[in-house]
Design a protein around this motif. Structure first.
Motif, PDB file in Angstrom:
ATOM      1  N   SER A 158       0.796  -1.299   0.538  1.00 57.85           N
ATOM      2  CA  SER A 158       0.165  -0.252   0.174  1.00 57.85           C
ATOM      3  C   SER A 158       0.833   1.091   0.017  1.00 57.85           C
ATOM      4  CB  SER A 158      -1.156  -0.248   1.369  1.00 57.85           C
ATOM      5  OG  SER A 158      -1.823   1.077   1.282  1.00 57.85           O
ATOM      6  N   PRO A 159       0.706   2.012  -0.493  1.00 62.72           N
ATOM      7  CA  PRO A 159       1.354   3.557  -0.183  1.00 62.72           C
ATOM      8  C   PRO A 159       2.027   3.698   0.814  1.00 62.72           C
ATOM      9  CG  PRO A 159      -0.805   3.767  -2.259  1.00 62.72           C
ATOM     10  CD  PRO A 159      -0.565   2.177  -1.458  1.00 62.72           C
ATOM     11  N   ASP A 160       1.142   3.857   1.643  1.00 59.20           N
ATOM     12  CA  ASP A 160       1.449   4.789   3.499  1.00 59.20           C
ATOM     13  C   ASP A 160       1.450   3.778   3.936  1.00 59.20           C
ATOM     14  OD1 ASP A 160      -1.537   3.159   3.635  1.00 59.20           O
ATOM     15  OD2 ASP A 160      -2.598   4.893   4.328  1.00 59.20           O
ATOM     16  N   GLY A 161       1.886   2.116   3.537  1.00 62.95           N
ATOM     17  CA  GLY A 161       1.975   1.202   4.373  1.00 62.95           C
ATOM     18  C   GLY A 161       1.004   0.482   5.566  1.00 62.95           C
ATOM     19  N   THR A 162      -0.190   1.048   4.656  1.00 64.66           N
ATOM     20  CA  THR A 162      -0.655   0.468   6.207  1.00 64.66           C
ATOM     21  C   THR A 162      -2.662  -0.327   5.326  1.00 64.66           C
ATOM     22  OG1 THR A 162      -2.811   2.626   5.450  1.00 64.66           O
ATOM     23  CG2 THR A 162      -0.712   1.948   7.615  1.00 64.66           C
ATOM     24  N   ALA A 163      -2.574  -0.846   5.466  1.00 65.17           N
ATOM     25  CA  ALA A 163      -4.617  -1.440   5.477  1.00 65.17           C
ATOM     26  C   ALA A 163      -4.673  -0.927   6.585  1.00 65.17           C
ATOM     27  CB  ALA A 163      -4.749  -3.121   4.658  1.00 65.17           C
ATOM     28  N   ARG A 164      -6.807  -0.962   7.012  1.00 67.56           N
ATOM     29  CA  ARG A 164      -7.147  -0.309   7.667  1.00 67.56           C
ATOM     30  C   ARG A 164      -8.041  -0.932   8.199  1.00 67.56           C
ATOM     31  NH1 ARG A 164      -6.074   5.951   7.259  1.00 67.56           N
ATOM     32  NH2 ARG A 164      -4.058   5.960   6.199  1.00 67.56           N
ATOM     33  N   VAL A 165      -9.136  -1.091   9.112  1.00 65.45           N
ATOM     34  CA  VAL A 165     -10.015  -2.088  10.063  1.00 65.45           C
ATOM     35  C   VAL A 165     -10.780  -0.793  10.461  1.00 65.45           C
ATOM     36  CG1 VAL A 165     -11.410  -3.867  11.030  1.00 65.45           C
ATOM     37  CG2 VAL A 165      -8.691  -4.742   9.297  1.00 65.45           C
ATOM     38  N   VAL A 166     -12.073  -0.656  10.286  1.00 59.99           N
ATOM     39  CA  VAL A 166     -12.706   0.698  11.329  1.00 59.99           C
ATOM     40  C   VAL A 166     -13.495  -0.054  11.372  1.00 59.99           C
ATOM     41  CG1 VAL A 166     -13.458   3.007  10.986  1.00 59.99           C
ATOM     42  CG2 VAL A 166     -11.762   2.270   9.821  1.00 59.99           C
ATOM     43  N   SER A 167     -13.884  -0.097  12.865  1.00 58.86           N
ATOM     44  CA  SER A 167     -15.200  -0.959  13.014  1.00 58.86           C
ATOM     45  C   SER A 167     -16.080   0.442  14.388  1.00 58.86           C
ATOM     46  CB  SER A 167     -15.089  -1.626  14.525  1.00 58.86           C
ATOM     47  OG  SER A 167     -13.872  -3.336  14.025  1.00 58.86           O
ATOM     48  N   THR A 168     -17.113   0.015  13.689  1.00 63.20           N
ATOM     49  CA  THR A 168     -18.437   1.104  14.220  1.00 63.20           C
ATOM     50  C   THR A 168     -18.834   0.488  15.355  1.00 63.20           C
ATOM     51  OG1 THR A 168     -18.961   1.180  11.985  1.00 63.20           O
ATOM     52  CG2 THR A 168     -20.230   1.966  13.876  1.00 63.20           C
ATOM     53  N   ALA A 169     -18.314   1.461  16.964  1.00 62.45           N
ATOM     54  CA  ALA A 169     -18.754   0.934  18.367  1.00 62.45           C
ATOM     55  C   ALA A 169     -20.223   2.407  17.955  1.00 62.45           C
ATOM     56  CB  ALA A 169     -17.854   1.603  18.907  1.00 62.45           C
ATOM     57  N   SER A 170     -20.139   2.109  19.123  1.00 61.28           N
ATOM     58  CA  SER A 170     -21.287   3.592  20.188  1.00 61.28           C
ATOM     59  C   SER A 170     -20.510   3.893  21.364  1.00 61.28           C
ATOM     60  CB  SER A 170     -22.744   2.933  19.784  1.00 61.28           C
ATOM     61  OG  SER A 170     -23.833   4.162  20.412  1.00 61.28           O
ATOM     62  N   SER A 171     -21.196   5.150  22.317  1.00 61.34           N
ATOM     63  CA  SER A 171     -21.358   5.937  23.379  1.00 61.34           C
ATOM     64  C   SER A 171     -22.064   5.067  23.943  1.00 61.34           C
ATOM     65  CB  SER A 171     -22.101   7.368  22.969  1.00 61.34           C
ATOM     66  OG  SER A 171     -23.600   7.498  22.960  1.00 61.34           O
ATOM     67  N   ALA A 172     -22.577   3.832  23.700  1.00 59.28           N
ATOM     68  CA  ALA A 172     -23.753   2.713  24.115  1.00 59.28           C
ATOM     69  C   ALA A 172     -22.120   2.188  25.301  1.00 59.28           C
ATOM     70  CB  ALA A 172     -24.558   1.976  23.906  1.00 59.28           C
ATOM     71  N   GLU A 173     -21.234   1.869  24.707  1.00 61.90           N
ATOM     72  CA  GLU A 173     -19.985   0.932  25.003  1.00 61.90           C
ATOM     73  C   GLU A 173     -19.926   1.549  26.704  1.00 61.90           C
ATOM     74  OE1 GLU A 173     -16.552   2.114  26.080  1.00 61.90           O
ATOM     75  OE2 GLU A 173     -16.761   4.030  24.665  1.00 61.90           O
ATOM     76  N   VAL A 174     -20.094   3.124  26.786  1.00 60.01           N
ATOM     77  CA  VAL A 174     -19.670   3.715  27.937  1.00 60.01           C
ATOM     78  C   VAL A 174     -20.297   3.126  29.287  1.00 60.01           C
ATOM     79  CG1 VAL A 174     -18.749   5.278  27.563  1.00 60.01           C
ATOM     80  CG2 VAL A 174     -21.299   5.242  27.961  1.00 60.01           C
ATOM     81  N   PHE A 175     -21.029   2.341  29.039  1.00 51.35           N
ATOM     82  CA  PHE A 175     -22.109   1.990  30.121  1.00 51.35           C
ATOM     83  C   PHE A 175     -21.981   0.410  30.423  1.00 51.35           C
ATOM     84  CE2 PHE A 175     -25.135   4.905  27.733  1.00 51.35           C
ATOM     85  CZ  PHE A 175     -25.248   5.746  29.138  1.00 51.35           C
ATOM     86  N   LEU A 176     -21.124  -0.200  29.904  1.00 51.01           N
ATOM     87  CA  LEU A 176     -20.259  -1.765  30.728  1.00 51.01           C
ATOM     88  C   LEU A 176     -18.834  -1.435  31.054  1.00 51.01           C
ATOM     89  CD1 LEU A 176     -22.414  -3.957  28.015  1.00 51.01           C
ATOM     90  CD2 LEU A 176     -22.960  -3.252  30.196  1.00 51.01           C
ATOM     91  N   SER A 177     -18.509  -2.372  31.566  1.00 50.34           N
ATOM     92  CA  SER A 177     -16.846  -2.339  31.746  1.00 50.34           C
ATOM     93  C   SER A 177     -16.139  -4.083  31.716  1.00 50.34           C
ATOM     94  CB  SER A 177     -16.674  -1.990  33.052  1.00 50.34           C
ATOM     95  OG  SER A 177     -17.734  -2.682  34.131  1.00 50.34           O
ATOM     96  N   THR A 178     -16.824  -4.836  31.436  1.00 52.53           N
ATOM     97  CA  THR A 178     -16.556  -6.040  31.132  1.00 52.53           C
ATOM     98  C   THR A 178     -17.928  -6.535  30.132  1.00 52.53           C
ATOM     99  OG1 THR A 178     -16.238  -8.096  32.135  1.00 52.53           O
ATOM    100  CG2 THR A 178     -17.842  -7.353  32.984  1.00 52.53           C
ATOM    101  N   ILE A 179     -17.694  -8.467  30.028  1.00 47.85           N
ATOM    102  CA  ILE A 179     -18.704  -9.098  28.610  1.00 47.85           C
ATOM    103  C   ILE A 179     -19.615 -10.421  29.656  1.00 47.85           C
ATOM    104  CG2 ILE A 179     -18.739 -10.286  26.887  1.00 47.85           C
ATOM    105  CD1 ILE A 179     -17.255  -8.330  25.554  1.00 47.85           C
ATOM    106  N   ASP A 180     -20.015 -10.222  29.493  1.00 45.82           N
ATOM    107  CA  ASP A 180     -21.572 -11.893  29.884  1.00 45.82           C
ATOM    108  C   ASP A 180     -21.250 -12.486  29.335  1.00 45.82           C
ATOM    109  OD1 ASP A 180     -22.719 -13.557  31.545  1.00 45.82           O
ATOM    110  OD2 ASP A 180     -24.357 -12.223  31.787  1.00 45.82           O
ATOM    111  N   PHE A 181     -20.279 -12.972  29.046  1.00 45.93           N
ATOM    112  CA  PHE A 181     -20.359 -14.529  28.382  1.00 45.93           C
ATOM    113  C   PHE A 181     -21.621 -15.884  28.041  1.00 45.93           C
ATOM    114  CE2 PHE A 181     -15.816 -13.058  27.880  1.00 45.93           C
ATOM    115  CZ  PHE A 181     -15.082 -13.047  26.686  1.00 45.93           C
ATOM    116  N   ASN A 182     -21.686 -15.393  29.332  1.00 49.21           N
ATOM    117  CA  ASN A 182     -23.209 -16.546  29.546  1.00 49.21           C
ATOM    118  C   ASN A 182     -24.383 -15.864  29.024  1.00 49.21           C
ATOM    119  OD1 ASN A 182     -21.941 -18.276  31.219  1.00 49.21           O
ATOM    120  ND2 ASN A 182     -21.936 -17.045  33.215  1.00 49.21           N
TER     121      ASN A 182
END
Length: 312
Positions: A158-182
């Protein structure tokens, strides 16, 4: 207090210093945008086409995607390409990656944009995962995993030496601090949660996954960035009740605003420097929250997802 101030700054952001006119020429760049048949993804695809990228619209519905492609052709004069992808079915994800590889040898940018928001709790994916986590996180993880060799190979040339992955999240993520795998597969632990909580968990997962991807592959030229597109008027809100929609309406922005953050992260020269960062309204770079950067959570989520897709 810090999280609250950060959230308020994202809900009521200052005017953007970045516009789609600042996107460089993208001739020769091959790009996939998931969920680009409508809303935020469609606006993103439009800007990419205007700047001469080769764009694949990865979507579940062929009819809706072809209508979007027709709309975009009329608006830009450029032809996008359809890639059939149902993020809620891991077999479809695998088939989509195989189809892409049959057509292309390079992939410069992957916008993991598609998603679902607050559907009925009873809704699950084809393999029985919570619909929101299965679509927003697991489906995108598997798609990214299958495309990763191509992304890493593209970064080398690539001309700039990168490939990019952009993941769409949300401000809703601030309300949690872990994942309940169950709660990630159907069962009592999931059924006892509100759909809004499951949505926040999926968005938290998006940021965790983005950060873990950055840790694992940043040294190989992959730039992985999570973004909060902002509070937007879009088809994503189709599952909200009338009263929920009425409540949030005053803080919603037109859909084109939301494309700014992912276009900034995915296409610009400064976007090369945002590996493991968070882009918030409008095109402002901040650190992701401490829990989402926790290597233990990242490794645990990565391991769990690897196990889920092992035998697809």
């Amino acid at each position: 207090m810090g999280a609250t101030l950060s959230l308020m700054g994202q809900v009521f952001p200052p005017a953007s210093k970045f516009s789609v006119n600042d996107i460089p020429d993208l001739t020769g760049r091959v790009i996939i945008v998931t969920g680009a048949n409508t809303g935020l993804g469609k606006e993103t695809a439009k800007a990419l086409l205007v700047h001469n990228a080769k764009v694949y619209i990865a979507a579940r519905s062929k009819d809706k995607a072809e209508q979007a492609i027709q709309d975009l052709k009329q608006e830009t004069g450029k032809q996008a390409h359809f890639l059939k992808l149902d993020l809620a079915d891991l077999k479809s994800v695998k088939a989509a990656a195989e189809e892409f590889h049959s057509k292309e040898t390079q992939l410069h940018i992957l916008f993991n944009n598609g998603g679902v928001m607050v559907p009925p709790v009873k809704d699950v994916t084809a393999q029985g995962y919570d619909l929101q986590f299965g679509t927003n996180v697991l489906g995108h993880f598997y798609f990214t995993k299958l495309l990763l060799p191509t992304l890493l190979a593209t970064a080398k040339t690539s001309p700039d030496g990168t490939a990019r992955v952009v993941s769409t999240a949300s401000s809703a993520e601030v309300f949690l601090s872990t994942i309940d795998f169950n709660s990630l597969k159907d069962g009592p632990a999931r059924r006892n949660k509100y759909s809004s909580t499951l949505y926040a968990q999926s968005k938290f997962g998006n940021v965790v996954l983005s950060n873990e991807l950055a840790r694992r592959y940043g040294s190989e030229g992959l730039v992985s960035t999570a973004i909060n597109p902002g509070n937007l008027q879009s088809d994503l809100q189709r599952h909200l009740s009338f009263f929920e929609w009425l409540f949030i309406r005053p803080i919603l922005y037109p859909t084109p605003f939301g494309a700014l953050n992912q276009l900034y992260a995915g296409t610009t020269a400064p976007g090369k420097e945002v590996n493991g960062k968070y882009v918030v309204p409008w095109a402002r770079v901040i650190e992701t929250s401490a829990p989402t950067k926790d290597p233990k959570i990242g490794q645990e989520l990565w391991k769990w997802m690897e196990e889920q897709v092992e035998n697809v």
